[in-house]
Motif scaffolding. Structure first.
Motif, PDB file in Angstrom:
ATOM      1  N   TYR A 128     -10.288  -2.434   3.769  1.00 61.37           N
ATOM      2  CA  TYR A 128      -9.471  -3.560   3.322  1.00 61.37           C
ATOM      3  C   TYR A 128     -10.140  -4.890   3.668  1.00 61.37           C
ATOM      4  CZ  TYR A 128      -6.421   0.399   3.008  1.00 61.37           C
ATOM      5  OH  TYR A 128      -5.925   1.631   2.705  1.00 61.37           O
ATOM      6  N   VAL A 514      -2.755  -6.230   6.926  1.00 63.08           N
ATOM      7  CA  VAL A 514      -2.999  -5.390   5.752  1.00 63.08           C
ATOM      8  C   VAL A 514      -1.756  -4.577   5.397  1.00 63.08           C
ATOM      9  CG1 VAL A 514      -4.388  -3.478   4.846  1.00 63.08           C
ATOM     10  CG2 VAL A 514      -5.456  -5.208   6.313  1.00 63.08           C
ATOM     11  N   TRP A 515      -1.095  -4.040   6.419  1.00 60.25           N
ATOM     12  CA  TRP A 515      -0.087  -3.007   6.193  1.00 60.25           C
ATOM     13  C   TRP A 515       1.351  -3.507   6.134  1.00 60.25           C
ATOM     14  CZ3 TRP A 515      -1.144   1.940   4.836  1.00 60.25           C
ATOM     15  CH2 TRP A 515      -2.498   2.289   4.861  1.00 60.25           C
ATOM     16  N   ARG A 592      -5.510  -4.220  -1.161  1.00 62.17           N
ATOM     17  CA  ARG A 592      -5.209  -2.794  -1.069  1.00 62.17           C
ATOM     18  C   ARG A 592      -5.849  -2.001  -2.195  1.00 62.17           C
ATOM     19  NH1 ARG A 592       1.237  -3.131   0.461  1.00 62.17           N
ATOM     20  NH2 ARG A 592       0.965  -3.918   2.588  1.00 62.17           N
ATOM     21  N   ILE A 593      -6.415  -2.709  -3.179  1.00 63.00           N
ATOM     22  CA  ILE A 593      -7.051  -2.047  -4.319  1.00 63.00           C
ATOM     23  C   ILE A 593      -8.564  -2.210  -4.201  1.00 63.00           C
ATOM     24  CG2 ILE A 593      -7.354  -2.136  -6.809  1.00 63.00           C
ATOM     25  CD1 ILE A 593      -4.481  -3.205  -6.924  1.00 63.00           C
ATOM     26  N   PRO A 594      -9.320  -1.101  -4.218  1.00 63.14           N
ATOM     27  CA  PRO A 594     -10.769  -1.229  -4.036  1.00 63.14           C
ATOM     28  C   PRO A 594     -11.449  -2.020  -5.154  1.00 63.14           C
ATOM     29  CG  PRO A 594     -10.062   1.054  -3.758  1.00 63.14           C
ATOM     30  CD  PRO A 594      -8.892   0.303  -4.290  1.00 63.14           C
TER      31      PRO A 594
END
Lengths: 604, 85
Positions: A128, A514-515, A592-594
């Motif tokens: 992330y 991040v979470w 959160r999206i590569p």
């Protein structure tokens, strides 16, 4: 040229590894020709440092993204090696086996903690942060939460944790340089610093990356070769890591006979210890289990909060490569950490077992004192023998040594040629230098990028920024060397503190950034500030003000207190204040999206 | 937007579940098993007392394998949800 270097990595490092093995062979020939052990030690350390400095010179750069994140082009495998060198410090290399030797089962918490932390790094953070596209860890905190205060707090925690750690590393380079080059410790510290700066100053992260890969190769060869050799010579098995169960069992039998844990030493020597803890036995008291798991937790959360590790994952070309490189990192670290207890076990057995030629416990003191390795290491104050009960025989409580000896002297105890000892010195130097490099760069980059460029002078041009970064590197390095030369703390004590400092202040603000989309600036500032403050005050109270630790949470584990305060204050303050704006929430969705572009786009 | 939004939501849902599973296994081998070190030590495994073995070797092996497997599965999730790089 640059692109070609990346494509040629397997050939470059293949040649380098081959060259290093040829060098070891040449040293072995020189030893046969009668060149002295001291000269070999000097050659080993000087030759390897010259190589690292050469790599540092070749990697020089004046580009911002090359200086801060190695141009984001380091493939997963190589970033894994670089991270492993970055991670495994002088303490891991020199002191870990010694820790298991003296601490037995309880000390294995370090092995569990320092490997399992990478599960947290991989699952919660590294991919992330890579997607985020920051240069430094405070860069993430500062942008995710917004505001200079959050950024500043992250810089402060980073500097305190990393500086605690780096003094220990400079101390270790000084110790090894002093021994290998036969110079005073104070001079060795400055010599070690010179080597470290040569690797990092001109090329920043790019130079540190490529020297760390080279240093990993040296350190892993230097750690594994003596253990495999010793195991095969002494008949402990072809692959010692698999086959030392029998040795553990035999030590258990000998401990009962020789009184380990019952015969206490009656004399004491500065910095030296006699063996009093059983090797494999675990206490069934709840307190012992509690101390084991709390240490594991602090070390793991610290691993996931230490900026010099996290920033290594900013250098990969993609999020996927970042994930893969965490797996490689753990694998390369695993190779050494699984070997350390095997080494400790064999060394202990060689010293204790009367049936082995190397055994000294129970032998006559006069015979033991005549041994070469005993004389050599007593002369430098690393071990001592005292006939406390006057019976002329050596008991377990009459043999004192420093933990470091397990790695440094094992080749000599087992009667291996001196070329192996020279190799071990070069490996220890590589381990300490590579960690010191990463730490110094983490501190200097945070100060130059986050404090100077982002807070003090956002208009500074590229050239000024990179010059400021280098000046800071020298100042911080010199400060570390100065503190190290004062010899304030044992190597490992300071290392464990760094993990507690880092996780007290940074673990929850990073992970929740991040979470937990709801996490906001006020919560993060409270979490960093109060967590770090609570941890620091607690450390001061138990370590220096004589306070009785609460439920076994001593100075090695103060991060437990810091993390608890950090989590509670961050959650409570966040919920009491308004949620972050839509833009920030969209940013969290984005990391959160590569796929897609990085959130921050500052590479130029 | 809505189609992309929903695939991103599925991706995050699956990523989160994988992470929780990974951390569950991690928790067991980091903490639970070592709490019972003394009890495990009464069992012998490959000649080692089992508690000693799990701390010195077993848990690190589990971590390496766990990271490898979960990374592979995460890559599969990224590919299937069309959000890979």
């Amino acid at each position: 040229m640059n692109g070609r270097f990346i494509e040629n990595l397997p050939r470059v490092y293949g040649l380098y590894t081959g060259g290093f093995i040829v060098f070891i062979g040449m040293m072995a020939v020189l030893e046969q020709m009668g060149v002295s052990a001291d000269t070999l030690g000097i050659l080993f350390v000087a030759f390897t440092i010259a190589i690292y400095a050469g790599i540092g010179w070749l990697s020089r750069t004046m580009q911002v993204d090359a200086y801060y994140v190695a141009g984001r082009e380091v493939p997963a495998l190589y970033n894994g090696m670089a991270t492993a060198a970055d991670w495994m410090s002088g303490a891991s290399f020199v002191a870990m086996a010694g820790g298991v030797y003296f601490g037995g089962y309880g000390y294995l918490a370090f092995i569990v903690g320092w490997t399992g932390g990478y599960v947290l790094v991989n699952s919660l953070l590294a991919p992330y942060l890579r997607k985020f596209g920051c240069y430094t860890v405070p860069d993430f905190i500062g942008t995710r939460y917004g505001g200079n205060l959050a950024r500043l707090f992250a810089v402060i925690v980073l500097v305190v944790a990393s500086f605690t750690y780096v003094t220990a590393q400079i101390n270790a380079t000084g110790t090894i340089a002093a021994r290998a080059l036969q110079i005073p410790f104070e001079l060795g510290v400055w010599f070690g610093l010179l080597g470290i700066l040569l690797c990092s100053m001109l090329g920043g992260m790019r130079a540190v990356t490529w020297t760390q890969v080279a240093q990993y190769i040296v350190l892993i060869i230097a750690y594994l070769v003596p253990v495999f050799w010793m195991s095969n010579v002494q008949g402990f098995g072809v692959i010692p890591q698999i086959s030392y169960g029998g040795a553990v069992e035999r030590i258990g039998e000998l401990e009962a006979l020789q009184g380990v844990g019952t015969l206490m030493p009656t004399q004491s020597f500065d910095g030296l210890r006699a063996l009093t803890t059983p090797h494999a036995a675990a206490s069934d008291a709840a307190m012992a289990s509690w101390k084991f798991v709390t240490l594991v937790l602090v070390l793991m959360a610290g691993t996931a909060s230490l900026p010099h590790i996290l920033m290594r994952y900013f250098t990969t070309p993609s999020v996927r490569e970042a994930r893969r490189s965490v797996v490689w990192s753990l694998f390369f670290i695993f190779l050494l950490y699984v070997t350390a207890p095997a080494l400790a076990t064999f060394t202990k057995l060689q010293i204790m077992d009367p049936n082995l030629a190397t055994g000294i416990i129970g032998k006559s003191i006069a015979d033991v004192q005549a041994l070469d390795w005993i004389q050599k290491w007593s002369n430098v104050g690393f071990l001592a023998i005292a006939d406390s009960n006057g019976d002329g025989l050596l008991q377990i409580n009459e043999f004192f040594m420093r933990g470091d000896i397990v790695v440094l002297a094992t080749p000599e105890i087992a009667g291996l040629p001196y070329v192996i000892s020279g190799l071990v010195a070069a490996g220890g130097m590589a381990a300490a230098m590579s960690t010191a490099d990463g730490l110094l760069l983490a501190i200097a980059n945070a100060l130059s990028h986050d404090l100077y460029y982002k807070i003090i002078d956002p208009d500074a041009d590229t050239k000024t920024r990179l010059i400021v970064a280098r000046i800071l590197l020298i100042i911080i390095g010199a400060g570390g060397a100065l503190v190290a030369s004062l010899k304030l703390s044992s190597i490992l004590g300071a290392v464990a503190w760094a993990f507690s400092f880092a996780c007290s202040g940074l673990f929850f603000p990073l992970v929740l950034g991040v979470w937990w989309k709801r996490a906001n600036r006020h919560g993060a500032v409270a979490g960093m500030g109060l967590g770090f403050l609570a941890g620091s005050i607690y450390l001061y109270q138990v370590r220096f003000a004589g306070m009785e630790p609460w439920i076994g949470i001593d100075h090695l584990r103060f991060g437990i207190i810091g993390m608890a305060v950090s989590l509670i204050s961050m959650v409570v303050v966040t919920l009491l204040t308004e949620e972050p704006d839509a833009e920030t929430q969209a940013m969290v969705d984005e990391i959160r999206i590569p796929g897609g572009a990085t959130v921050l786009n500052q590479d130029q | 937007m809505s189609k992309q939004g929903s695939s991103a939501a599925t991706h995050w849902h699956r990523t989160r579940n994988l992470t929780f599973l990974t951390l569950g296994i991690w928790f067991f081998f980091s903490f639970v098993i070592h709490w019972f070190g003394a009890e495990l030590n009464t069992v012998s495994f490959l000649g080692f007392p089992l508690g000693f073995y799990m701390a010195a070797q077993g848990a690190p092996i589990v971590f390496v394998v766990l990271l490898y497997v979960s990374t592979r599965r995460q890559e599969k999730i990224d590919d299937e949800c069309g959000v890979a790089e």
